[in-house]
Write a protein that holds these residues in place. Structure first.
Motif, mmCIF file in Angstrom:
data_model
loop_
_atom_site.group_PDB
_atom_site.id
_atom_site.type_symbol
_atom_site.label_atom_id
_atom_site.label_comp_id
_atom_site.label_asym_id
_atom_site.label_seq_id
_atom_site.Cartn_x
_atom_site.Cartn_y
_atom_site.Cartn_z
ATOM 1 N N GLU A 1 -37.724 -52.306 30.514
ATOM 2 C CA GLU A 1 -38.294 -52.306 32.193
ATOM 3 C C GLU A 1 -39.568 -52.724 32.328
ATOM 4 O OE1 GLU A 1 -34.973 -51.041 34.466
ATOM 5 O OE2 GLU A 1 -35.765 -48.927 34.316
ATOM 6 N N HIS B 1 -24.804 -44.600 40.786
ATOM 7 C CA HIS B 1 -26.203 -44.668 39.751
ATOM 8 C C HIS B 1 -26.667 -45.014 41.139
ATOM 9 C CE1 HIS B 1 -28.748 -47.966 38.882
ATOM 10 N NE2 HIS B 1 -28.544 -47.651 37.464
ATOM 11 N N ARG C 1 -35.989 -36.600 34.608
ATOM 12 C CA ARG C 1 -35.666 -36.874 35.954
ATOM 13 C C ARG C 1 -34.961 -35.301 36.159
ATOM 14 N NH1 ARG C 1 -34.320 -42.197 34.133
ATOM 15 N NH2 ARG C 1 -35.634 -43.472 34.816
ATOM 16 N N TYR D 1 -22.582 -46.390 30.442
ATOM 17 C CA TYR D 1 -23.527 -44.943 30.876
ATOM 18 C C TYR D 1 -22.002 -44.546 31.800
ATOM 19 C CZ TYR D 1 -27.910 -47.417 29.566
ATOM 20 O OH TYR D 1 -29.575 -47.714 28.741
ATOM 21 N N HIS E 1 -42.607 -46.994 32.399
ATOM 22 C CA HIS E 1 -41.569 -45.824 33.137
ATOM 23 C C HIS E 1 -42.148 -44.523 32.391
ATOM 24 C CE1 HIS E 1 -37.457 -46.665 33.925
ATOM 25 N NE2 HIS E 1 -37.806 -47.625 33.120
ATOM 26 N N ASP F 1 -23.915 -42.252 33.953
ATOM 27 C CA ASP F 1 -24.553 -41.735 35.651
ATOM 28 C C ASP F 1 -23.336 -42.507 37.143
ATOM 29 O OD1 ASP F 1 -25.779 -43.887 33.597
ATOM 30 O OD2 ASP F 1 -27.251 -43.896 35.252
ATOM 31 N N ASP G 1 -40.463 -39.900 30.852
ATOM 32 C CA ASP G 1 -40.381 -40.617 32.076
ATOM 33 C C ASP G 1 -41.136 -40.740 32.869
ATOM 34 O OD1 ASP G 1 -39.293 -43.259 33.484
ATOM 35 O OD2 ASP G 1 -37.659 -42.955 31.600
ATOM 36 N N TRP H 1 -35.792 -49.625 22.599
ATOM 37 C CA TRP H 1 -34.739 -50.454 23.632
ATOM 38 C C TRP H 1 -34.394 -52.089 23.512
ATOM 39 C CZ3 TRP H 1 -30.930 -47.047 25.767
ATOM 40 C CH2 TRP H 1 -31.880 -45.843 25.859
ATOM 41 N N GLU I 1 -31.354 -39.106 37.000
ATOM 42 C CA GLU I 1 -31.834 -39.553 38.814
ATOM 43 C C GLU I 1 -31.153 -38.589 39.193
ATOM 44 O OE1 GLU I 1 -30.602 -41.764 37.051
ATOM 45 O OE2 GLU I 1 -32.779 -43.428 36.792
ATOM 46 N N TRP J 1 -28.959 -52.392 25.409
ATOM 47 C CA TRP J 1 -28.367 -51.701 26.717
ATOM 48 C C TRP J 1 -27.398 -52.073 28.083
ATOM 49 C CZ3 TRP J 1 -29.890 -50.757 31.569
ATOM 50 C CH2 TRP J 1 -31.866 -51.684 31.697
HETATM 51 C C1 TNX Z 1 -31.849 -48.060 33.135
HETATM 52 S S1 TNX Z 1 -31.437 -47.550 30.547
HETATM 53 C C2 TNX Z 1 -33.225 -47.193 32.817
HETATM 54 C C3 TNX Z 1 -33.111 -45.672 32.773
HETATM 55 C C4 TNX Z 1 -32.249 -45.402 34.259
HETATM 56 C C5 TNX Z 1 -31.216 -46.334 34.262
HETATM 57 C C6 TNX Z 1 -29.735 -45.602 35.025
HETATM 58 C C7 TNX Z 1 -33.097 -47.882 30.489
HETATM 59 C C8 TNX Z 1 -33.151 -47.932 28.914
HETATM 60 N N1 TNX Z 1 -33.110 -48.079 31.187
HETATM 61 O O1 TNX Z 1 -34.298 -45.864 33.089
HETATM 62 O O2 TNX Z 1 -32.031 -44.330 34.471
HETATM 63 O O3 TNX Z 1 -30.982 -47.893 34.340
HETATM 64 O O4 TNX Z 1 -28.797 -46.663 34.647
#
Ligand code: TNX
Length: 438
Positions: free
Chosen positions: A248, A337, A120, A324, A197, A326, A149, A279, A371, A297
């Motif tokens: 994700e 965040h 990022r 986390y 991502h 952030d 990413d 993950w 980010e 996570w």
């Molecule tokens: C989730 S943790 C994500 C990241 C983001 C983050 C922000 C994870 C495996 N994926 O891509 O940056 O949340 O907190």
């Protein structure tokens, strides 16, 4: 001085208090497992007289320090243990008085990690080295490096130089950082995040994409390209692991697509001699529990952790709530965040987090997503001192964890952080280091 007797009394009380509190523990972070000190003092002129011996009876990474009046003996079963004894001694030697006695120490977990997202925002190798210095000081031993990413691909791949379009690390720089980490007994784990991502990849290979941010698991041409990348990475990073992401990806049909992808992709990683880490979103892909690590996570999916442990995956614990970095650590902060700006991950929550006793838990890790982290100053502010709390939690036996006592030792440690100009978040005086917004 208006009340000389009173002030004499006050300083005597302070002196007495200092002696007592020093006896309660030692000014070392992470808190060692067992400390037995006597009234006798060590003559610091003899700090150069340290004898190191190998002792195979001690656990991996563990050490024992015997402080006599004029000399110090360090026993350890490996080089990491010797290095950690040196960190402990360095912190001890800052106190005016060093007491004689014995310190016995070994880590609670083998995995004591920190993740930095440089996809990022690119922070650069000098900053990374500063982070590695501090990781070593607090006995952290895994540096998870998020190198790709949507926003960027940060590691040079000789077969596909077009992957890197912005700032990135050349292979030579990667080797330099890996060696720097190894000197501090830190293993580097690169992450190339797929199948989601992945915009930095799909921009370079539009024919291998399915949608904008995801690769196409059905495209046969995808796997040879990924295999080439994996082979280069495997040669570049001598560590045991390769993080392959897997987080994700949502939407119609993706569960099956992801399963197909993860099985083939991870098989290539294993063939290249590395252990894949995914993950916990990829749990449903049902990879082999003997050859895959799960990185949990999703704090909002505790059932996912439960399942990973039940199936018998070795698991790394980094729930976004509260590990986390952030997320902000103080309600007065403005930028946290991306979506949940005001969500607070306090240091006390990290320290007090209840961990599973399951044997499959390999350890814990804090993650910094960037980010909203553009400068080294903001990195410092988000990471310290919370990462120090995580380091103690990862190293020290649960029965020895005491937050109040930790805060007292941290008070001393601030002096060190000040001396090397770390721009940490100062919870004692919020305005001393104003929040950097970038
Ligand atoms: C989730 S943790 C994500 C990241 C983001 C983050 C922000 C994870 C495996 N994926 O891509 O940056 O949340 O907190």
């Amino acid at each position: 001085m208006r009340y000389p007797l009173l002030s004499l009394f006050a300083s005597a009380a302070l002196f007495f208090w200092t002696c007592i509190s020093l006896h309660g523990g030692v000014p070392v972070i992470p808190e060692p497992n067992s400390v037995n000190l006597s009234e006798k003092t060590f003559n610091k002129k003899n700090l150069g007289r340290i004898k190191y011996v190998t002792a195979k009876d001690l656990p991996a990474e563990g050490y024992e320090i015997q402080i006599k009046k004029k000399r110090i003996l360090v026993r350890s079963s490996d080089e990491a243990g010797k290095y950690y004894a040196q960190q402990t001694l360095e912190q001890l030697s800052r106190a005016d008085v060093m007491y004689c006695g014995i310190i016995k120490d070994a880590p609670r977990y083998g995995w004591r990690g920190f993740m930095l997202d440089e996809a990022r925002h690119f922070l650069g190798k000098e900053k990374v080295k500063e982070v590695l210095d501090l990781m070593g000081r607090y006995k952290l031993n895994r540096f998870h490096w998020h190198l790709s990413d949507d926003q960027g691909w940060r590691v040079e791949i000789k077969a596909y130089p077009q992957l890197c379009s912005g700032e990135y690390y050349t292979q030579e720089e990667i080797r330099e950082i890996v060696a720097y980490a190894a000197e501090r007994h830190i293993e580097v784990i690169p992450e190339i995040d797929m199948p989601g991502h992945a915009t930095a990849f799909t921009k370079t290979f539009p024919e291998l994409a399915l949608g904008e941010r995801t690769v196409n698991p059905k495209n046969e041409k995808l796997y040879p390209v990924l295999e080439t990348i994996i082979r280069e990475l495997a040669g570049l990073f001598p560590g045991r692991y390769l993080h392959i992401g897997g987080d994700e990806v949502f939407g119609e049909g993706w569960k099956e697509l992801q399963k197909e992808f993860e099985l083939r992709h991870s098989a290539n990683v294993i063939r290249a001699g590395k252990t894949p880490i995914v993950w916990d979103d990829a749990l449903e892909s049902e990879l082999d529990r003997n050859t895959t690590l799960i990185h949990w996570w999703r704090a909002d999916h505790p059932e996912s952790l439960k399942k990973a442990l039940e199936v018998g995956y070795k698991t790394i614990i980094s729930p976004w709530d509260p590990f986390y970095l952030d997320y902000i650590q103080d309600e007065r902060c403005k930028e946290g965040h991306l979506a949940w700006k005001q969500y607070v991950n306090g240091m006390d929550e990290i320290y007090g987090y209840k961990l599973s006793e399951d044997q499959h838990v390999m350890g814990i890790q804090a993650n910094l997503w960037t980010e909203r982290v553009v400068t080294g100053e903001r990195l410092d502010y988000m990471v310290f001192p919370r990462l120090i709390a995580l380091a103690e939690k990862a190293w020290t036996l649960e029965s020895n964890l005491n937050y109040q006592n930790f805060l007292e030792r941290l008070e001393i440690e601030y002096g060190y952080l000040d001396s090397i100009q770390v721009y940490y978040y100062d919870f004692r005086d919020f305005d001393r280091h104003p929040e950097p917004l970038k």
